[in-house]
Design a protein around this motif. Structure first.
Motif, PDB file in Angstrom:
ATOM      1  N   THR A 298      -0.726   1.337 -12.340  1.00 40.90           N
ATOM      2  CA  THR A 298       0.213   0.217 -12.233  1.00 40.90           C
ATOM      3  C   THR A 298       1.333   0.584 -11.286  1.00 40.90           C
ATOM      4  O   THR A 298       1.641   1.767 -11.086  1.00 40.90           O
ATOM      5  CB  THR A 298       0.786  -0.153 -13.618  1.00 40.90           C
ATOM      6  N   ILE A 299       1.929  -0.435 -10.670  1.00 37.11           N
ATOM      7  CA  ILE A 299       3.041  -0.206  -9.760  1.00 37.11           C
ATOM      8  C   ILE A 299       3.974  -1.409  -9.811  1.00 37.11           C
ATOM      9  O   ILE A 299       3.517  -2.556  -9.927  1.00 37.11           O
ATOM     10  CB  ILE A 299       2.545   0.040  -8.311  1.00 37.11           C
ATOM     11  N   SER A 300       5.285  -1.160  -9.761  1.00 38.84           N
ATOM     12  CA  SER A 300       6.294  -2.225  -9.733  1.00 38.84           C
ATOM     13  C   SER A 300       6.775  -2.426  -8.312  1.00 38.84           C
ATOM     14  O   SER A 300       6.963  -1.456  -7.561  1.00 38.84           O
ATOM     15  CB  SER A 300       7.473  -1.870 -10.642  1.00 38.84           C
TER      16      SER A 300
ATOM     17  N   GLN B 153      12.154 -14.108   2.403  1.00 36.33           N
ATOM     18  CA  GLN B 153      11.146 -13.817   3.407  1.00 36.33           C
ATOM     19  C   GLN B 153       9.868 -13.316   2.736  1.00 36.33           C
ATOM     20  O   GLN B 153       9.917 -12.628   1.714  1.00 36.33           O
ATOM     21  CB  GLN B 153      11.654 -12.750   4.390  1.00 36.33           C
ATOM     22  N   VAL B 154       8.722 -13.662   3.340  1.00 33.32           N
ATOM     23  CA  VAL B 154       7.430 -13.202   2.833  1.00 33.32           C
ATOM     24  C   VAL B 154       6.936 -12.057   3.710  1.00 33.32           C
ATOM     25  O   VAL B 154       7.001 -12.121   4.942  1.00 33.32           O
ATOM     26  CB  VAL B 154       6.396 -14.344   2.814  1.00 33.32           C
ATOM     27  N   ARG B 155       6.448 -11.012   3.072  1.00 37.90           N
ATOM     28  CA  ARG B 155       5.799  -9.911   3.780  1.00 37.90           C
ATOM     29  C   ARG B 155       4.446  -9.665   3.119  1.00 37.90           C
ATOM     30  O   ARG B 155       4.212 -10.099   1.994  1.00 37.90           O
ATOM     31  CB  ARG B 155       6.641  -8.634   3.713  1.00 37.90           C
ATOM     32  N   VAL B 156       3.558  -8.973   3.816  1.00 34.73           N
ATOM     33  CA  VAL B 156       2.272  -8.582   3.256  1.00 34.73           C
ATOM     34  C   VAL B 156       2.213  -7.064   3.222  1.00 34.73           C
ATOM     35  O   VAL B 156       2.262  -6.411   4.270  1.00 34.73           O
ATOM     36  CB  VAL B 156       1.094  -9.152   4.066  1.00 34.73           C
ATOM     37  N   ASP B 157       2.164  -6.502   2.014  1.00 34.80           N
ATOM     38  CA  ASP B 157       2.012  -5.060   1.825  1.00 34.80           C
ATOM     39  C   ASP B 157       0.543  -4.757   1.568  1.00 34.80           C
ATOM     40  O   ASP B 157      -0.122  -5.471   0.811  1.00 34.80           O
ATOM     41  CB  ASP B 157       2.839  -4.571   0.636  1.00 34.80           C
ATOM     42  N   ILE B 158       0.038  -3.686   2.170  1.00 36.19           N
ATOM     43  CA  ILE B 158      -1.350  -3.279   1.971  1.00 36.19           C
ATOM     44  C   ILE B 158      -1.362  -1.947   1.239  1.00 36.19           C
ATOM     45  O   ILE B 158      -0.699  -0.986   1.652  1.00 36.19           O
ATOM     46  CB  ILE B 158      -2.103  -3.186   3.309  1.00 36.19           C
TER      47      ILE B 158
ATOM     48  N   GLN C 158      -0.915   3.603  -3.127  1.00 41.21           N
ATOM     49  CA  GLN C 158      -0.060   4.033  -2.023  1.00 41.21           C
ATOM     50  C   GLN C 158       0.024   2.896  -1.004  1.00 41.21           C
ATOM     51  O   GLN C 158      -1.004   2.341  -0.605  1.00 41.21           O
ATOM     52  CB  GLN C 158      -0.630   5.285  -1.357  1.00 41.21           C
ATOM     53  N   LYS C 159       1.246   2.561  -0.613  1.00 45.54           N
ATOM     54  CA  LYS C 159       1.406   1.533   0.413  1.00 45.54           C
ATOM     55  C   LYS C 159       1.065   2.141   1.771  1.00 45.54           C
ATOM     56  O   LYS C 159       1.676   3.116   2.192  1.00 45.54           O
ATOM     57  CB  LYS C 159       2.829   0.994   0.425  1.00 45.54           C
ATOM     58  N   VAL C 160       0.079   1.562   2.451  1.00 47.68           N
ATOM     59  CA  VAL C 160      -0.373   2.128   3.721  1.00 47.68           C
ATOM     60  C   VAL C 160       0.105   1.318   4.922  1.00 47.68           C
ATOM     61  O   VAL C 160       0.071   1.819   6.058  1.00 47.68           O
ATOM     62  CB  VAL C 160      -1.907   2.253   3.743  1.00 47.68           C
TER      63      VAL C 160
END
Length: 720
Positions: free
Chosen positions: A547-549, A574-579, A585-587
């Protein structure tokens, strides 16, 4: 305290907690109602018609719905229908509760440990203190005298929660009750097909019928109370715009007397407050909407813009609900792990000039306020008691109880009201006999197939419960179907294969509020998310769940490959897209630019490495997955993308799905979805069936969640 014992079970009538061989059994609200009905009618054959009237009231349901409810209760009781210990089927007549019932008295000090978990956790010093029994008894007696408006006490609980009245019996979703100034009537909004209509009814049964109030609005959305001159303050939609209005009710009509120039924010307001002393409007802000996190917007009714002030909460808290009485504010906030805190503030301190937010000085050190008490679950609402020496709040989901907690003494909560249905939304005080008005809701959703597909031979009967089944998702490598359900009390993930019953695949200990469900292309990972938390469950039980917050609000989650998934997050407007990868891990992060606003990245689900990017809320681009990692802003990715189609209406980000080279999304017409081929210049078309809520699709097969039952009423307590 009265409890009922039957077989290996014990049912505490005050707390509505069932234990089987000493272990707590989770029951949904409808199962609780059925169990209470059986206990009240032992050794008697009860027909299906009786069960329908007792549980579904005036709503007609099928025999199948009744059978499923009884089957689910049997399963919870570990009762074999072929050799029943508790519930016996009487062919062609109904059911009989055959267990011997014994009423027992349990001292408060011997409450089951699971019951005590529902109580508020107080300061460490209060927890460490150990009062002698004689002092504790005296304090409790004093408390009962001072808090005589509380309907129940630990020493003299009511055996049944009968000290309430249901004030309405009508279809629709009730919300926003307000007691009139003469304390003789209650105003409320009734929503049908998404539109709100104003109604007025008596606070005592038998005096008058509930009557509609004619308004000039397309939909009335919130009742805020009365100003000093007796005008009703409302939030409503008129001529396509949301605004705040004042008016008088004359001969069954709401007549507008004033209209505020204040503009509604571009989001749904769950809570509005109004103070007659200052003639001002208030609502809570969140960082996802372009406001400072945990801030309060406020303005005089005659102003043209809102001011913003900090609520001064620690970062782990997210403000949810609040109520203002004179200058006193009671605030309910939640943590990412589902705990609640109740805070007490002075309105003048929040809105004082020195408290206004200085956005250019966000790092200035400030001491945060501390909660009056915390709860180990997510409470839904809070309100002041009549004397403001305590608060009223809802218990753990499914929130079927109203509890009173003193803010002046460290005593356990007192039960005010208990229902089998979910206690929803606002709590209003009646200034006669220290009573309260509130609304309840009971909604059932089923997972159902849509239309007939070429593969209809592998469609199977979906194992719906008598509770809330929602957000379906097809597996990618099999014909299995996954969905969320509240059948065990808490929301869990279930998996169903053809010709088999649904099996629970998650084991969430907290009451969580999920908004999405998705599987990796190889079906080795299952993802679901709350507003700020992502849950990653491994299909291989040898692997640990993760899990991640996140900061900001999660809008959607899409798998791009077996190892990568994209998360759309709105923060500070604002909207962003995290992968992320499966190690959480955010890459990579992709943000918008001056020309393009990024909304969502989705897999084409065709076995290739291309993805679909939604830009500026309505334009679809086709591009290679690899190009996303070549730049941090959307401009670089767009250079390698092909524009497919630009739609005429914004796309609801959470709802859209892709199947068989088709992009599917809800239209502005209620219940209707559109489809558009993922080819350049394609034209959208309506899907040939009505769709309830969430939709999933695979190989031309469609499954959706559908509302099959809704009951919602207005109630009042009867203080004794």
């Amino acid at each position: 305290m009265s409890s009922i014992q039957f077989g290996c079970c014990e049912f505490n009538q005050a707390t509505q907690i069932l234990t089987l061989e000493g272990k707590v059994v989770e029951l949904d609200p409808r199962q609780l109602t059925l169990l209470e009905f059986f206990i009240a009618n032992p050794e008697r054959i009860v027909s299906r018609d009786e069960l329908q009237q007792a549980i579904w009231k005036q709503v007609i349901v099928s025999d199948n719905a009744i059978n499923k409810l009884v089957a689910n209760l049997r399963k919870s009781l570990d009762d074999n229908p072929k050799s029943p210990l508790y519930i016996q089927t009487v062919p062609k007549q109904g059911y009989r509760f055959v267990a011997k019932i014994k009423e027992i008295t349990v001292r408060v000090e011997k409450d089951h440990p699971e019951t005590l978990k529902q109580h508020a956790s107080f300061s460490k010093s209060a927890q460490k203190s150990r009062w002698p029994k004689i002092v504790a008894s005296l304090c409790l007696c004093s408390f009962v005298v001072l808090m005589s408006y509380v309907a129940y006490s630990d020493n003299q609980p009511e055996p049944k929660y009968g000290h309430t009245q249901t004030l309405t019996r009508m279809t629709g979703f009730k919300q926003s009750p307000v007691v009139t100034l003469d304390q003789e009537s209650v105003l409320f909004i009734n929503f049908t097909e998404g539109e709100g209509q104003l109604f007025k009814g008596p606070v005592d049964l038998g005096k008058d019928d509930v009557q509609p109030i004619i308004t000039p609005f397309s939909s009335i959305t919130y009742l805020l109370g009365f100003d000093k001159s007796g005008q009703l303050v409302v939030r409503a939609n008129k001529a396509g715009k949301c605004g705040w209005f004042k008016g008088l009710i004359e001969s069954g009509d709401f007549v507008i007397t004033e209209q505020s120039q204040l503009a509604c924010p571009k989001r749904m307001l769950r809570d509005n407050e109004y103070t007659a002393n200052t003639d001002s409007i208030y609502f809570i802000n969140h960082s996802s909407q372009g406001y400072e996190a945990n801030s309060l917007s406020y303005a005089h009714f005659d102003d043209v813009a809102f001011n913003t002030a900090s609520l001064n909460l620690a970062k782990k808290w997210t403000a949810s609900r609040f109520e203002i009485a004179d200058n006193d504010v009671v605030l309910l906030a939640h943590t990412a792990i589902g705990h609640s805190g109740v805070f007490k503030l002075a309105l003048s301190d929040i809105t004082a000039k020195e408290s206004e937010l200085a956005f250019e000085d966000k790092n200035k050190a400030r001491s945060h306020i501390s909660p009056e008490f915390t709860l180990p679950y997510r409470s839904n609402n809070v309100a002041w008691s009549h004397d403001k020496k305590g608060v009223i709040y809802t218990n753990a989901p499914p929130a079927t109880q109203l509890l009173y907690q003193s803010l002046e003494t460290d005593v356990k909560p007192k039960l005010v009201a208990s229902f089998s249905d979910y206690i929803c939304c606002n709590i209003e005080r009646i200034n006669v006999n220290d009573d309260f008005v509130f609304t309840t809701e009971a909604a059932d959703h089923n997972i159902e197939w849509l239309g007939k597909s070429e593969n209809s031979g592998i469609d199977f009967e979906i194992d719906n419960s008598s509770s809330y089944d929602f957000i379906p998702a097809f597996a990618n490598t099999s014909d299995d179907l996954y969905f969320l359900s509240k059948r065990s009390g808490k929301t869990q993930i279930y998996k169903q294969s053809a010709q088999s019953k649904a099996e629970q695949v998650s084991d969430f200990n907290a009451y969580l509020r999920f908004y999405g469900l998705a599987l990796s292309p190889d079906d080795k990972w299952i993802t679901s998310f709350e507003s700020k938390v992502i849950w990653l469950l491994a299909a291989d039980k040898n692997l640990a769940d993760r899990t991640i917050s996140l900061t900001g609000n999660i809008l959607s989650l899409d798998w791009l490959s077996n190892q990568l998934f994209a998360v759309s997050v709105r923060e500070n407007g604002q909207v962003r897209v995290d992968i992320y990868n499966t190690q959480m891990q955010k890459v990579h992060t992709l943000v918008g630019s001056e020309r393009f606003e990024i909304d969502r990245v989705m897999s084409k689900r065709n076995g290739g490495r291309d993805v679909i990017m939604i830009v500026n809320e309505r334009t679809l681009y086709d591009l290679p997955l690899s190009s996303i990692f070549d730049a941090s802003t959307i401009d670089g990715s767009i250079d390698e993308a092909s524009e497919l189609v630009s739609l005429n209406e914004p796309i609801p980000l959470l709802a859209a799905v892709i199947d068989e080279n088709q992009f599917l999304y809800p239209s502005e017409q209620r219940g209707k979805w559109m489809g558009v081929e993922l080819t350049i210049g394609a034209e959208p078309h309506f899907l040939p069936f009505d769709i309830g809520r969430e939709l999933t699709a695979k190989d031309g097969r469609f499954v959706h969640s559908k509302l099959v039952h809704l009951s919602s009423e207005v109630h009042r307590t009867l203080a004794q």
